[in-house]
Write a protein that holds these residues in place. Sequence first.
Motif, PDB file in Angstrom:
ATOM      1  N   HIS A 159     -69.763   4.205 -34.331  1.00  0.00           N
ATOM      2  CA  HIS A 159     -68.490   4.432 -35.028  1.00  0.00           C
ATOM      3  C   HIS A 159     -67.306   4.109 -34.123  1.00  0.00           C
ATOM      4  O   HIS A 159     -66.351   3.437 -34.544  1.00  0.00           O
ATOM      5  N   VAL A 160     -67.355   4.579 -32.886  1.00  0.00           N
ATOM      6  CA  VAL A 160     -66.250   4.335 -31.958  1.00  0.00           C
ATOM      7  C   VAL A 160     -66.043   2.838 -31.744  1.00  0.00           C
ATOM      8  O   VAL A 160     -64.907   2.344 -31.743  1.00  0.00           O
ATOM      9  N   LEU A 161     -67.130   2.105 -31.582  1.00  0.00           N
ATOM     10  CA  LEU A 161     -67.009   0.660 -31.364  1.00  0.00           C
ATOM     11  C   LEU A 161     -66.432  -0.039 -32.591  1.00  0.00           C
ATOM     12  O   LEU A 161     -65.674  -1.008 -32.465  1.00  0.00           O
ATOM     13  N   GLU A 162     -66.781   0.457 -33.765  1.00  0.00           N
ATOM     14  CA  GLU A 162     -66.198  -0.107 -34.983  1.00  0.00           C
ATOM     15  C   GLU A 162     -64.689   0.132 -35.019  1.00  0.00           C
ATOM     16  O   GLU A 162     -63.907  -0.742 -35.417  1.00  0.00           O
ATOM     17  N   MET A 163     -64.273   1.319 -34.584  1.00  0.00           N
ATOM     18  CA  MET A 163     -62.847   1.640 -34.560  1.00  0.00           C
ATOM     19  C   MET A 163     -62.101   0.836 -33.494  1.00  0.00           C
ATOM     20  O   MET A 163     -60.951   0.442 -33.686  1.00  0.00           O
ATOM     21  N   GLU A 164     -62.740   0.604 -32.367  1.00  0.00           N
ATOM     22  CA  GLU A 164     -62.073  -0.058 -31.246  1.00  0.00           C
ATOM     23  C   GLU A 164     -61.914  -1.559 -31.458  1.00  0.00           C
ATOM     24  O   GLU A 164     -60.930  -2.157 -31.034  1.00  0.00           O
ATOM     25  N   GLY A 165     -62.897  -2.182 -32.088  1.00  0.00           N
ATOM     26  CA  GLY A 165     -62.806  -3.620 -32.311  1.00  0.00           C
ATOM     27  C   GLY A 165     -63.112  -4.420 -31.054  1.00  0.00           C
ATOM     28  O   GLY A 165     -63.691  -3.916 -30.089  1.00  0.00           O
ATOM     29  N   GLY A 166     -62.700  -5.685 -31.061  1.00  0.00           N
ATOM     30  CA  GLY A 166     -63.014  -6.588 -29.956  1.00  0.00           C
ATOM     31  C   GLY A 166     -61.910  -6.668 -28.917  1.00  0.00           C
ATOM     32  O   GLY A 166     -61.162  -5.714 -28.701  1.00  0.00           O
ATOM     33  N   PHE A 167     -61.794  -7.833 -28.303  1.00  0.00           N
ATOM     34  CA  PHE A 167     -60.846  -8.005 -27.202  1.00  0.00           C
ATOM     35  C   PHE A 167     -59.411  -8.051 -27.718  1.00  0.00           C
ATOM     36  O   PHE A 167     -59.116  -8.660 -28.750  1.00  0.00           O
ATOM     37  N   SER A 168     -58.522  -7.391 -26.974  1.00  0.00           N
ATOM     38  CA  SER A 168     -57.096  -7.433 -27.294  1.00  0.00           C
ATOM     39  C   SER A 168     -56.298  -7.321 -26.006  1.00  0.00           C
ATOM     40  O   SER A 168     -56.768  -6.764 -25.015  1.00  0.00           O
ATOM     41  N   ASP A 169     -55.098  -7.854 -26.049  1.00  0.00           N
ATOM     42  CA  ASP A 169     -54.192  -7.758 -24.895  1.00  0.00           C
ATOM     43  C   ASP A 169     -52.770  -7.656 -25.436  1.00  0.00           C
ATOM     44  O   ASP A 169     -51.965  -8.576 -25.317  1.00  0.00           O
ATOM     45  N   ASP A 170     -52.489  -6.513 -26.049  1.00  0.00           N
ATOM     46  CA  ASP A 170     -51.192  -6.271 -26.680  1.00  0.00           C
ATOM     47  C   ASP A 170     -50.179  -5.853 -25.620  1.00  0.00           C
ATOM     48  O   ASP A 170     -50.435  -4.943 -24.827  1.00  0.00           O
ATOM     49  N   ALA A 171     -49.036  -6.504 -25.631  1.00  0.00           N
ATOM     50  CA  ALA A 171     -48.005  -6.206 -24.633  1.00  0.00           C
ATOM     51  C   ALA A 171     -47.511  -4.769 -24.736  1.00  0.00           C
ATOM     52  O   ALA A 171     -47.009  -4.203 -23.758  1.00  0.00           O
ATOM     53  N   TYR A 172     -47.638  -4.163 -25.922  1.00  0.00           N
ATOM     54  CA  TYR A 172     -47.172  -2.791 -26.113  1.00  0.00           C
ATOM     55  C   TYR A 172     -48.251  -1.752 -25.796  1.00  0.00           C
ATOM     56  O   TYR A 172     -47.976  -0.554 -25.827  1.00  0.00           O
ATOM     57  N   ASP A 173     -49.460  -2.213 -25.532  1.00  0.00           N
ATOM     58  CA  ASP A 173     -50.557  -1.295 -25.230  1.00  0.00           C
ATOM     59  C   ASP A 173     -50.570  -1.013 -23.731  1.00  0.00           C
ATOM     60  O   ASP A 173     -50.808  -1.923 -22.926  1.00  0.00           O
ATOM     61  N   PRO A 174     -50.318   0.243 -23.324  1.00  0.00           N
ATOM     62  CA  PRO A 174     -50.289   0.550 -21.885  1.00  0.00           C
ATOM     63  C   PRO A 174     -51.629   0.334 -21.204  1.00  0.00           C
ATOM     64  O   PRO A 174     -51.691   0.226 -19.980  1.00  0.00           O
ATOM     65  N   GLY A 175     -52.715   0.237 -21.990  1.00  0.00           N
ATOM     66  CA  GLY A 175     -54.033   0.009 -21.398  1.00  0.00           C
ATOM     67  C   GLY A 175     -54.259  -1.416 -20.952  1.00  0.00           C
ATOM     68  O   GLY A 175     -55.180  -1.697 -20.188  1.00  0.00           O
ATOM     69  N   GLY A 176     -53.412  -2.336 -21.429  1.00  0.00           N
ATOM     70  CA  GLY A 176     -53.562  -3.733 -21.041  1.00  0.00           C
ATOM     71  C   GLY A 176     -54.771  -4.375 -21.700  1.00  0.00           C
ATOM     72  O   GLY A 176     -55.211  -3.951 -22.773  1.00  0.00           O
ATOM     73  N   PRO A 177     -55.342  -5.412 -21.082  1.00  0.00           N
ATOM     74  CA  PRO A 177     -56.514  -6.085 -21.655  1.00  0.00           C
ATOM     75  C   PRO A 177     -57.638  -5.088 -21.932  1.00  0.00           C
ATOM     76  O   PRO A 177     -58.010  -4.296 -21.062  1.00  0.00           O
ATOM     77  N   THR A 178     -58.166  -5.135 -23.142  1.00  0.00           N
ATOM     78  CA  THR A 178     -59.175  -4.160 -23.576  1.00  0.00           C
ATOM     79  C   THR A 178     -60.214  -4.861 -24.435  1.00  0.00           C
ATOM     80  O   THR A 178     -59.870  -5.702 -25.270  1.00  0.00           O
ATOM     81  N   ASN A 179     -61.470  -4.525 -24.229  1.00  0.00           N
ATOM     82  CA  ASN A 179     -62.539  -5.054 -25.082  1.00  0.00           C
ATOM     83  C   ASN A 179     -63.485  -3.919 -25.451  1.00  0.00           C
ATOM     84  O   ASN A 179     -63.951  -3.178 -24.582  1.00  0.00           O
ATOM     85  N   LYS A 180     -63.718  -3.760 -26.739  1.00  0.00           N
ATOM     86  CA  LYS A 180     -64.597  -2.709 -27.253  1.00  0.00           C
ATOM     87  C   LYS A 180     -64.141  -1.328 -26.775  1.00  0.00           C
ATOM     88  O   LYS A 180     -64.954  -0.430 -26.534  1.00  0.00           O
ATOM     89  N   GLY A 181     -62.825  -1.180 -26.635  1.00  0.00           N
ATOM     90  CA  GLY A 181     -62.262   0.095 -26.224  1.00  0.00           C
ATOM     91  C   GLY A 181     -62.260   0.332 -24.728  1.00  0.00           C
ATOM     92  O   GLY A 181     -61.782   1.368 -24.259  1.00  0.00           O
ATOM     93  N   ILE A 182     -62.774  -0.590 -23.951  1.00  0.00           N
ATOM     94  CA  ILE A 182     -62.843  -0.444 -22.494  1.00  0.00           C
ATOM     95  C   ILE A 182     -61.728  -1.266 -21.867  1.00  0.00           C
ATOM     96  O   ILE A 182     -61.678  -2.490 -22.035  1.00  0.00           O
ATOM     97  N   THR A 183     -60.838  -0.584 -21.168  1.00  0.00           N
ATOM     98  CA  THR A 183     -59.710  -1.279 -20.559  1.00  0.00           C
ATOM     99  C   THR A 183     -60.153  -2.014 -19.297  1.00  0.00           C
ATOM    100  O   THR A 183     -61.205  -1.725 -18.717  1.00  0.00           O
ATOM    101  N   LEU A 184     -59.321  -2.932 -18.873  1.00  0.00           N
ATOM    102  CA  LEU A 184     -59.630  -3.709 -17.676  1.00  0.00           C
ATOM    103  C   LEU A 184     -59.739  -2.808 -16.452  1.00  0.00           C
ATOM    104  O   LEU A 184     -60.620  -2.993 -15.602  1.00  0.00           O
ATOM    105  N   GLU A 185     -58.863  -1.816 -16.366  1.00  0.00           N
ATOM    106  CA  GLU A 185     -58.898  -0.901 -15.222  1.00  0.00           C
ATOM    107  C   GLU A 185     -60.189  -0.089 -15.202  1.00  0.00           C
ATOM    108  O   GLU A 185     -60.811   0.095 -14.148  1.00  0.00           O
ATOM    109  N   VAL A 186     -60.599   0.412 -16.368  1.00  0.00           N
ATOM    110  CA  VAL A 186     -61.847   1.178 -16.450  1.00  0.00           C
ATOM    111  C   VAL A 186     -63.030   0.298 -16.061  1.00  0.00           C
ATOM    112  O   VAL A 186     -63.931   0.731 -15.327  1.00  0.00           O
ATOM    113  N   TYR A 187     -63.033  -0.936 -16.535  1.00  0.00           N
ATOM    114  CA  TYR A 187     -64.131  -1.844 -16.214  1.00  0.00           C
ATOM    115  C   TYR A 187     -64.178  -2.134 -14.710  1.00  0.00           C
ATOM    116  O   TYR A 187     -65.254  -2.135 -14.101  1.00  0.00           O
TER     117      TYR A 187
END
Length: 435
Positions: A159-187
């Motif tokens: 369910h969480v992965l369905e909510m998170e979706g795929g790769f994104s890099d939204d300028a307004y998202d403080p998490g920065g580049p994110t894929n499947k809900g995992i941010t670049l920093e976390v990775y």
Amino acid sequence: MDQPAWLAAAWAELGVREIPGDANAPEILRYFRDAGDDDVKTETTPWCAAFAGAMLKRAGVSNTGSLLARSYLEWGTALDDARLGAIAVFSRGDDPTAGHIGFVIGEAAGKLYLLGGNQSDAVTVASFDKSRLLGLRWPQDESEILTADGSIFAKALAHVLEMEGGFSDDAYDPGGPTNKGITLEVYANFKGQTLDGSSRDRLIAELKSIPDATVATIYRRRYFDPADCSAFTAPLALMHFDAAVNHGVGTAIRMLQQSVGVTVDGEIGPETLGAIGARNVVDLIEVYADIRRARYRALPHFWRFGRGWLKRVDATLALGKSWAATDGIIRGLMEPAQNAKGETTMSDTSTTVTTDDSAKWWAQSKTLWGTVITAAATVLPLLAPTIGVSLPADVIQTFGDQAITAAQAVTGLIGTALAIYGRFTASSVLSIRKS
């Protein structure tokens, strides 16, 4: 408690034992074969590692392929603390190569309790002194654990992965580049690498193609386990896990505590678990969802992401309710459940008056005293003369009837407010004080 598949397989073997004399128990010989050794033909060969290896294989999890207990000291990943189903490796005698292995099912008073093979020549439960413990291990690849049908983590992660979706890099998202809900920093932290100008592009490329096994490992280690989701039934585990991912583990725990009206300290302990166990799980996740919505609306980026956030909460709530209805789940707490400190907690909501030492004395109840004050403010002016209490004439002349009425109203208001406050902050049942 949501147990791993290999532990469920091990419980099914409970009671298998060696056959006295020259005969061999066919089940034990099968353990050797399943563990990867077809050459052993007698149960006189130590078989604790064979049993563990066989149970892992039957659950779809890789084993060491060795009959040596100590071979598992290099298997999987090390654990700092015992976990349900973890593999525990103990020393055996003075031989530096000998050992014993089993699956952890509990701990108490300096001992670990193992479900294992070749314990008194049988598959049974036995205790072992922690002073002999050499290591605790867990599968390196968390995706292997998902082979257990009905795993709460597996369903919640989907369910969480369905909510998170795929790769994104939204300028307004403080998490920065994110894929499947995992941010670049976390990775980067998971990989043990420094995120800087020289590594950023390479790590982004890796993040875009992150393996499912790595995704599962990160979610379990970073969110599901630290948030104690396995202590809860599926509907609450889903809501709490999703909140931990989207709000952070600490914030999710505090929101959960708000939902059940206990002290908000960010620690899931006996008070929080007891309150969860006393609540209807559907009512609980509805309150939890409302708190999440309110928190989202207070965030500065709500204008940008708010609609998606609210849809996410709605979808999580709807799925949790459907699980509760389908599986007939009423409460939010597994029974028995272990909290973060390893204490076993059972919820019992059938009794509202108790003589338990942990219960609150009735005279400490804000709700009760608020009710008493409100009632007194209402009837005392009428009853006072009959019990020998009266206001002096000079007081009445000085302050007047209106002032007395106002005082009565204020007292009633105070009592009502105290009763309401006590009701919403109550966390303990009432008891009659014991001598």
